[in-house]
Design an enzyme around this catalytic site. Sequence first.
Site, PDB file in Angstrom:
ATOM      1  N   CYS A 130      68.347  46.627  38.210  1.00 27.87           N
ATOM      2  CA  CYS A 130      69.511  45.745  38.433  1.00 27.87           C
ATOM      3  C   CYS A 130      70.109  45.857  39.869  1.00 27.87           C
ATOM      4  O   CYS A 130      70.853  44.968  40.441  1.00 27.87           O
ATOM      5  CB  CYS A 130      70.594  45.905  37.640  1.00 27.87           C
ATOM      6  SG  CYS A 130      70.210  45.657  35.967  1.00 27.87           S
ATOM      7  N   HIS A 270      77.656  43.845  40.033  1.00 26.60           N
ATOM      8  CA  HIS A 270      76.423  43.481  38.993  1.00 26.60           C
ATOM      9  C   HIS A 270      77.045  43.066  37.608  1.00 26.60           C
ATOM     10  O   HIS A 270      78.060  43.462  37.155  1.00 26.60           O
ATOM     11  CB  HIS A 270      75.818  44.975  38.496  1.00 26.60           C
ATOM     12  CG  HIS A 270      74.621  44.616  37.659  1.00 26.60           C
ATOM     13  ND1 HIS A 270      73.946  43.657  37.688  1.00 26.60           N
ATOM     14  CD2 HIS A 270      74.263  45.598  36.533  1.00 26.60           C
ATOM     15  CE1 HIS A 270      73.041  43.624  36.723  1.00 26.60           C
ATOM     16  NE2 HIS A 270      73.144  44.700  35.909  1.00 26.60           N
ATOM     17  N   ASN A 300      73.428  38.976  31.846  1.00 25.25           N
ATOM     18  CA  ASN A 300      72.702  40.206  32.886  1.00 25.25           C
ATOM     19  C   ASN A 300      71.146  39.467  33.208  1.00 25.25           C
ATOM     20  O   ASN A 300      70.408  39.518  32.568  1.00 25.25           O
ATOM     21  CB  ASN A 300      72.785  41.536  32.116  1.00 25.25           C
ATOM     22  CG  ASN A 300      72.166  42.648  33.027  1.00 25.25           C
ATOM     23  OD1 ASN A 300      71.756  42.142  34.144  1.00 25.25           O
ATOM     24  ND2 ASN A 300      72.396  43.841  32.487  1.00 25.25           N
TER      25      ASN A 300
HETATM   26  O1  UT7 Z   1      72.303  46.093  33.767  1.00 29.78           O
HETATM   27  C1  UT7 Z   1      71.952  47.421  33.619  1.00 29.78           C
HETATM   28  C2  UT7 Z   1      73.272  48.007  32.996  1.00 29.78           C
HETATM   29  N1  UT7 Z   1      73.415  47.718  31.965  1.00 29.78           N
HETATM   30  C3  UT7 Z   1      74.749  47.790  31.256  1.00 29.78           C
HETATM   31  O2  UT7 Z   1      75.409  48.359  32.099  1.00 29.78           O
HETATM   32  C4  UT7 Z   1      74.710  47.767  29.746  1.00 29.78           C
HETATM   33  C5  UT7 Z   1      75.734  48.837  29.381  1.00 29.78           C
HETATM   34  N2  UT7 Z   1      76.255  48.863  27.853  1.00 29.78           N
HETATM   35  C6  UT7 Z   1      76.897  48.085  27.624  1.00 29.78           C
HETATM   36  O3  UT7 Z   1      77.079  47.181  28.169  1.00 29.78           O
HETATM   37  C7  UT7 Z   1      77.501  48.275  26.291  1.00 29.78           C
HETATM   38  O4  UT7 Z   1      77.146  49.285  25.581  1.00 29.78           O
HETATM   39  C8  UT7 Z   1      76.874  47.203  25.111  1.00 29.78           C
HETATM   40  C9  UT7 Z   1      77.221  45.880  25.011  1.00 29.78           C
HETATM   41  C10 UT7 Z   1      75.134  47.133  25.006  1.00 29.78           C
HETATM   42  C11 UT7 Z   1      77.410  47.827  23.603  1.00 29.78           C
HETATM   43  O5  UT7 Z   1      78.499  47.798  23.383  1.00 29.78           O
HETATM   44  P1  UT7 Z   1      79.534  49.112  22.819  1.00 29.78           P
HETATM   45  O6  UT7 Z   1      80.908  48.929  22.642  1.00 29.78           O
HETATM   46  O7  UT7 Z   1      78.985  50.377  23.666  1.00 29.78           O
HETATM   47  O8  UT7 Z   1      78.922  49.132  21.338  1.00 29.78           O
HETATM   48  P2  UT7 Z   1      78.049  50.230  20.793  1.00 29.78           P
HETATM   49  O9  UT7 Z   1      76.751  50.402  21.249  1.00 29.78           O
HETATM   50  O10 UT7 Z   1      78.950  51.406  20.368  1.00 29.78           O
HETATM   51  O11 UT7 Z   1      77.851  49.609  19.269  1.00 29.78           O
HETATM   52  C12 UT7 Z   1      78.679  49.338  18.397  1.00 29.78           C
HETATM   53  C13 UT7 Z   1      78.331  48.721  17.228  1.00 29.78           C
HETATM   54  C14 UT7 Z   1      77.256  49.396  16.610  1.00 29.78           C
HETATM   55  O12 UT7 Z   1      77.528  49.550  15.082  1.00 29.78           O
HETATM   56  P3  UT7 Z   1      77.935  50.661  14.377  1.00 29.78           P
HETATM   57  O13 UT7 Z   1      76.754  51.805  14.631  1.00 29.78           O
HETATM   58  O14 UT7 Z   1      79.027  51.118  14.924  1.00 29.78           O
HETATM   59  O15 UT7 Z   1      77.803  50.377  12.957  1.00 29.78           O
HETATM   60  C15 UT7 Z   1      76.160  48.339  16.937  1.00 29.78           C
HETATM   61  O16 UT7 Z   1      75.035  48.554  16.036  1.00 29.78           O
HETATM   62  O17 UT7 Z   1      77.924  47.311  17.432  1.00 29.78           O
HETATM   63  C16 UT7 Z   1      76.791  46.936  16.735  1.00 29.78           C
HETATM   64  N3  UT7 Z   1      75.973  45.944  17.530  1.00 29.78           N
HETATM   65  C17 UT7 Z   1      76.375  44.703  17.395  1.00 29.78           C
HETATM   66  N4  UT7 Z   1      77.065  44.004  16.368  1.00 29.78           N
HETATM   67  C18 UT7 Z   1      77.015  42.892  16.430  1.00 29.78           C
HETATM   68  C19 UT7 Z   1      75.302  46.348  18.684  1.00 29.78           C
HETATM   69  N5  UT7 Z   1      74.853  44.993  19.241  1.00 29.78           N
HETATM   70  C20 UT7 Z   1      75.529  44.185  18.480  1.00 29.78           C
HETATM   71  C21 UT7 Z   1      75.640  42.601  18.244  1.00 29.78           C
HETATM   72  N6  UT7 Z   1      76.456  42.163  17.608  1.00 29.78           N
HETATM   73  N7  UT7 Z   1      74.801  42.123  19.196  1.00 29.78           N
END
Ligand code: UT7
Length: 343
Positions: A130, A270, A300
């Site tokens: 990115c 970004h 993204n």
């Molecule tokens: O371009 C390179 C740079 N990329 C980035 O900077 C991306 C950085 N990361 C992020 O943007 C975020 O971490 C995410 C959007 C990927 C995830 O957000 P989060 O608030 O960190 O969520 P999480 O990983 O803590 O997940 C929370 C919950 C999990 O469920 P449990 O384990 O708490 O039951 C996931 O399984 O949300 C669940 N989850 C979803 N639920 C519904 C993960 N993806 C989804 C989804 N829909 N699409």
Amino acid sequence: MSTQKQFTNPRAKHGFRGRTCSIISVGSYVPEKVITNADLEKMVETSDEWITTRTGIKERHIAGEKEFTSDMAAKAALRAMQRGNITPDQIDLIIVATITPDMPFPATACLVQHRIGARRAAAFDVEAACSGFIYALEIGQQFITSRTYETVLVIGAEKLSSIVDWKDRNTCVLFGDGAGAAILQHRPDAHGLLTACMGAEGDKAELLCMPGGGSRCPATPESVASGLHFLRMDGKETFKNAVIAMCTAGQEALRRCDLDISRIKCVIPHQANRRIIDAVGDRLGIKPDQVFVNLDKYGNTSAASVAIALDEAVQQRRIQRGDLVLMVVFGAGLTWAAAVIEW
Ligand code: UT7
């Protein structure tokens, strides 16, 4: 003294007496097909509410089966060339930033060279995920200021839909396809690209990667069956690192130019996650009306992300000649970069 010039050009500060490098025109392209959050609700266990509140993304554009990274890159390039009145024969060098090249080799830049008829141009790819577009801008800048070349075409282009596991809700909701391009030349009346800070932290490579397809894990029926040719991400750790690195890079770029954030007309971060953009904005003291956000429409798009955003900001007249622009990026590698431009 004109208020426009009240900043330091770090390249001049360090004894540089050569030419400056400006972005003389920009262009972008996104594929026609749109996948909304509602569409994704039918594909994986997710919801519009989750995607919107956790990321800010509402929809993303997805390339057709027969539409490749080089096709999108060429379309964005032709738009930038048309706006800058640049003919294919004027282009000396093409740099494509991408993690989704048409094929491992030859470089996508060579395919673009052929597509746009830039027969005189040298061509190569840059892989900094990115962060690739700013890495490529800084490389292109070096060729202009050293007087090696007159005209450089820099492109960020991705077909991320080709490496996303559409069954994995953790990643498939986040990414989109598209391309953005910029033409670099010396303009006697502008400082242009004032500075670009770039960095990497290779010990965190596994946070965001595609394990298969390289020399470490060539394609085999087993590697394909295990999903090693899909993008993988530790979202939480990537998020934390993104905020820290983008803040550090942004501050360093401003410091080098002796600029306060209030002097920046437009910040182009970004476009990965609205919460990352807000966290970086809070820490750097960026006002909401200074920051350009379009990730709701595109998700993204990795190396294309800030390239597309820059084009849209210019077309919407959020950036005008003489304005100061700060671009801040972060990606796999881990890599990061920030650039200050006098537009
Ligand atoms: O371009 C390179 C740079 N990329 C980035 O900077 C991306 C950085 N990361 C992020 O943007 C975020 O971490 C995410 C959007 C990927 C995830 O957000 P989060 O608030 O960190 O969520 P999480 O990983 O803590 O997940 C929370 C919950 C999990 O469920 P449990 O384990 O708490 O039951 C996931 O399984 O949300 C669940 N989850 C979803 N639920 C519904 C993960 N993806 C989804 C989804 N829909 N699409």
